[in-house]
Write a protein that holds these residues in place. Structure first.
Motif, PDB file in Angstrom:
ATOM      1  N   MET A   1      16.998 -27.440  13.712  1.00 23.44           N
ATOM      2  CA  MET A   1      15.868 -28.126  14.654  1.00 23.44           C
ATOM      3  C   MET A   1      16.173 -29.338  14.938  1.00 23.44           C
ATOM      4  O   MET A   1      17.162 -29.950  14.232  1.00 23.44           O
ATOM      5  CB  MET A   1      14.421 -28.091  13.804  1.00 23.44           C
ATOM      6  N   ASP A   2      15.749 -29.479  16.211  1.00 24.37           N
ATOM      7  CA  ASP A   2      16.044 -30.780  16.654  1.00 24.37           C
ATOM      8  C   ASP A   2      15.456 -32.016  16.479  1.00 24.37           C
ATOM      9  O   ASP A   2      14.245 -31.823  15.583  1.00 24.37           O
ATOM     10  CB  ASP A   2      16.631 -31.063  18.477  1.00 24.37           C
ATOM     11  N   ASP A   3      15.469 -33.245  16.734  1.00 24.34           N
ATOM     12  CA  ASP A   3      14.594 -34.357  16.368  1.00 24.34           C
ATOM     13  C   ASP A   3      13.025 -34.158  16.731  1.00 24.34           C
ATOM     14  O   ASP A   3      12.176 -34.634  16.255  1.00 24.34           O
ATOM     15  CB  ASP A   3      15.076 -35.665  16.957  1.00 24.34           C
ATOM     16  N   GLU A   4      12.737 -33.186  17.734  1.00 23.72           N
ATOM     17  CA  GLU A   4      11.515 -33.010  18.009  1.00 23.72           C
ATOM     18  C   GLU A   4      10.777 -31.722  17.533  1.00 23.72           C
ATOM     19  O   GLU A   4       9.754 -31.222  17.909  1.00 23.72           O
ATOM     20  CB  GLU A   4      11.288 -32.863  19.699  1.00 23.72           C
ATOM     21  N   LYS A   5      11.509 -31.251  16.420  1.00 29.97           N
ATOM     22  CA  LYS A   5      11.106 -30.165  15.831  1.00 29.97           C
ATOM     23  C   LYS A   5      11.527 -28.869  16.543  1.00 29.97           C
ATOM     24  O   LYS A   5      10.502 -27.944  16.197  1.00 29.97           O
ATOM     25  CB  LYS A   5       9.712 -30.179  15.150  1.00 29.97           C
ATOM     26  N   ASN A   6      12.210 -28.704  17.728  1.00 29.51           N
ATOM     27  CA  ASN A   6      12.396 -27.511  18.280  1.00 29.51           C
ATOM     28  C   ASN A   6      13.551 -26.590  17.779  1.00 29.51           C
ATOM     29  O   ASN A   6      14.424 -27.235  17.172  1.00 29.51           O
ATOM     30  CB  ASN A   6      12.773 -27.731  19.684  1.00 29.51           C
ATOM     31  N   PRO A   7      13.488 -25.402  17.599  1.00 29.52           N
ATOM     32  CA  PRO A   7      14.558 -24.595  17.198  1.00 29.52           C
ATOM     33  C   PRO A   7      15.824 -24.664  18.069  1.00 29.52           C
ATOM     34  O   PRO A   7      15.654 -24.731  19.064  1.00 29.52           O
ATOM     35  CB  PRO A   7      13.821 -23.246  17.224  1.00 29.52           C
TER      36      PRO A   7
END
Length: 62
Positions: A1-7
């Motif tokens: 996940m990235d910093d914005e909680k996107n897979p």
């Protein structure tokens, strides 16, 4: 996940590719492993990616 909680990652990229080349819609949902197993057992989700083979799991994951 990235910093914005996107897979993100290889599996997520593969899902995007499959969707773009077919009529299949894939919704990725991140959840604790134990809950994910129960969701599959109860028929609430269709697939569980990243699962390793075990005799117990083959009974409900096919």
């Amino acid at each position: 996940m990235d910093d914005e909680k996107n897979p993100q990652g290889v599996i997520h990229t593969l899902f995007i590719l499959v969707e773009s080349q077919s009529d299949i819609k894939i919704d990725s949902v991140l959840m604790p492993w134990a809950r994910a197993l129960k969701e599959v057992q109860n028929g609430k989700i269709d697939a569980l990616f990243g699962a390793r083979y075990s005799e117990e799991r083959v009974l409900f994951l096919g």
